[in-house]
Scaffold this active site. Sequence first.
Site, short mmCIF file in Angstrom:
data_model
loop_
_atom_site.label_atom_id
_atom_site.label_comp_id
_atom_site.label_asym_id
_atom_site.label_seq_id
_atom_site.Cartn_x
_atom_site.Cartn_y
_atom_site.Cartn_z
N LYS A 190 0.84 -1.19 0.00
CA LYS A 190 0.00 0.00 0.00
C LYS A 190 0.89 1.26 0.00
O LYS A 190 2.11 1.18 0.24
CB LYS A 190 -0.94 -0.07 1.21
CG LYS A 190 -1.92 -1.26 1.13
CD LYS A 190 -2.82 -1.35 2.36
CE LYS A 190 -3.80 -2.50 2.25
NZ LYS A 190 -4.67 -2.62 3.45
N TYR A 245 -12.30 -2.80 -3.41
CA TYR A 245 -12.85 -2.86 -2.04
C TYR A 245 -14.37 -2.78 -2.02
O TYR A 245 -14.95 -2.36 -1.02
CB TYR A 245 -12.24 -1.72 -1.21
CG TYR A 245 -10.83 -2.01 -0.73
CD1 TYR A 245 -10.55 -3.12 0.09
CD2 TYR A 245 -9.76 -1.17 -1.06
CE1 TYR A 245 -9.26 -3.38 0.54
CE2 TYR A 245 -8.46 -1.44 -0.61
CZ TYR A 245 -8.22 -2.54 0.19
OH TYR A 245 -6.95 -2.81 0.64
N PHE A 304 -15.54 3.59 7.14
CA PHE A 304 -14.16 3.95 6.79
C PHE A 304 -13.89 3.88 5.28
O PHE A 304 -12.77 4.17 4.84
CB PHE A 304 -13.16 3.08 7.56
CG PHE A 304 -13.26 1.58 7.31
CD1 PHE A 304 -12.72 1.00 6.16
CD2 PHE A 304 -13.90 0.77 8.22
CE1 PHE A 304 -12.81 -0.36 5.93
CE2 PHE A 304 -14.01 -0.61 8.00
CZ PHE A 304 -13.46 -1.17 6.86
N ARG A 332 -1.59 -14.61 3.97
CA ARG A 332 -2.35 -13.94 5.04
C ARG A 332 -1.62 -14.11 6.38
O ARG A 332 -1.60 -13.20 7.21
CB ARG A 332 -3.77 -14.51 5.14
CG ARG A 332 -4.61 -14.32 3.88
CD ARG A 332 -5.26 -12.98 3.76
NE ARG A 332 -6.28 -12.73 4.74
CZ ARG A 332 -7.05 -11.63 4.75
NH1 ARG A 332 -6.89 -10.70 3.80
NH2 ARG A 332 -7.96 -11.45 5.66
N ARG A 361 2.85 -7.02 9.22
CA ARG A 361 2.19 -5.95 9.98
C ARG A 361 2.65 -5.91 11.43
O ARG A 361 2.78 -4.83 12.03
CB ARG A 361 0.67 -6.12 9.90
CG ARG A 361 0.09 -5.80 8.52
CD ARG A 361 -1.37 -6.19 8.44
NE ARG A 361 -1.99 -5.84 7.17
CZ ARG A 361 -3.10 -6.40 6.72
NH1 ARG A 361 -3.72 -7.34 7.44
NH2 ARG A 361 -3.62 -6.03 5.56
N ASN A 380 -1.81 -0.13 7.19
CA ASN A 380 -1.28 -1.46 7.49
C ASN A 380 -0.44 -2.09 6.38
O ASN A 380 -0.32 -3.30 6.28
CB ASN A 380 -2.39 -2.40 7.98
CG ASN A 380 -3.50 -2.60 6.99
OD1 ASN A 380 -3.45 -2.07 5.89
ND2 ASN A 380 -4.51 -3.38 7.36
#
Length: 155
Positions: A16, A56, A64, A92, A109, A119
């Site tokens: 990100k 998303y 959010f 994950r 993370r 994150n």
Amino acid sequence: LVASMEDVEVSYIMIKPDGVQRGLVGEIISRFEKKGFLLKGLKLFQCPKDLAEEHYKDLKDKSFFPKLIDYITSGPVVCMAWEGVGVVASARKLIGATNPLQAEPGTIRGDLAVQTGRNVVHGSDSPDNGQREIALWFKEGELCQWVSAQASWLR
Ligand code: RTP
């Protein structure tokens, strides 16, 4: 060979904007490489708003959501397609819990982030979503079909 080709999956992993801005690109890629997954696609990319919203879309009713779209489109992301046996669930685990304060030390993370809204990395949550997200973020011709020289030791 210890696993059949049927067990091979692909996962869409994305660093990100905060991960890129903080200089964590190499560190994050390295964790997937060292684990033994195969990199099939990689690009630095400025995500347009409509693509972030599509990616998303399951979260569009969350409070959010607007902040999430602003965050993901705030600067370049690194888009990756990783292939391997069980790569979706394993990625994950390597990434850790959504809230970095709850992510175990040793995870990306857990080691590198503090806030849920910052994150550093995304990973597909199912093999079907892995396929869907890779089709969404990569054009045909951007993925490489290749076999690593290490493949016989890893599959
Ligand atoms: P991701 O899709 O990014 O891998 O994250 P995830 O599955 O661990 O988490 P998910 O619930 O799908 O949420 C997607 C991303 O939205 C941001 N988020 N912010 N309360 C909040 O402010 C909040 N909750 C989630 C995070 O960036 C999360 O990764």
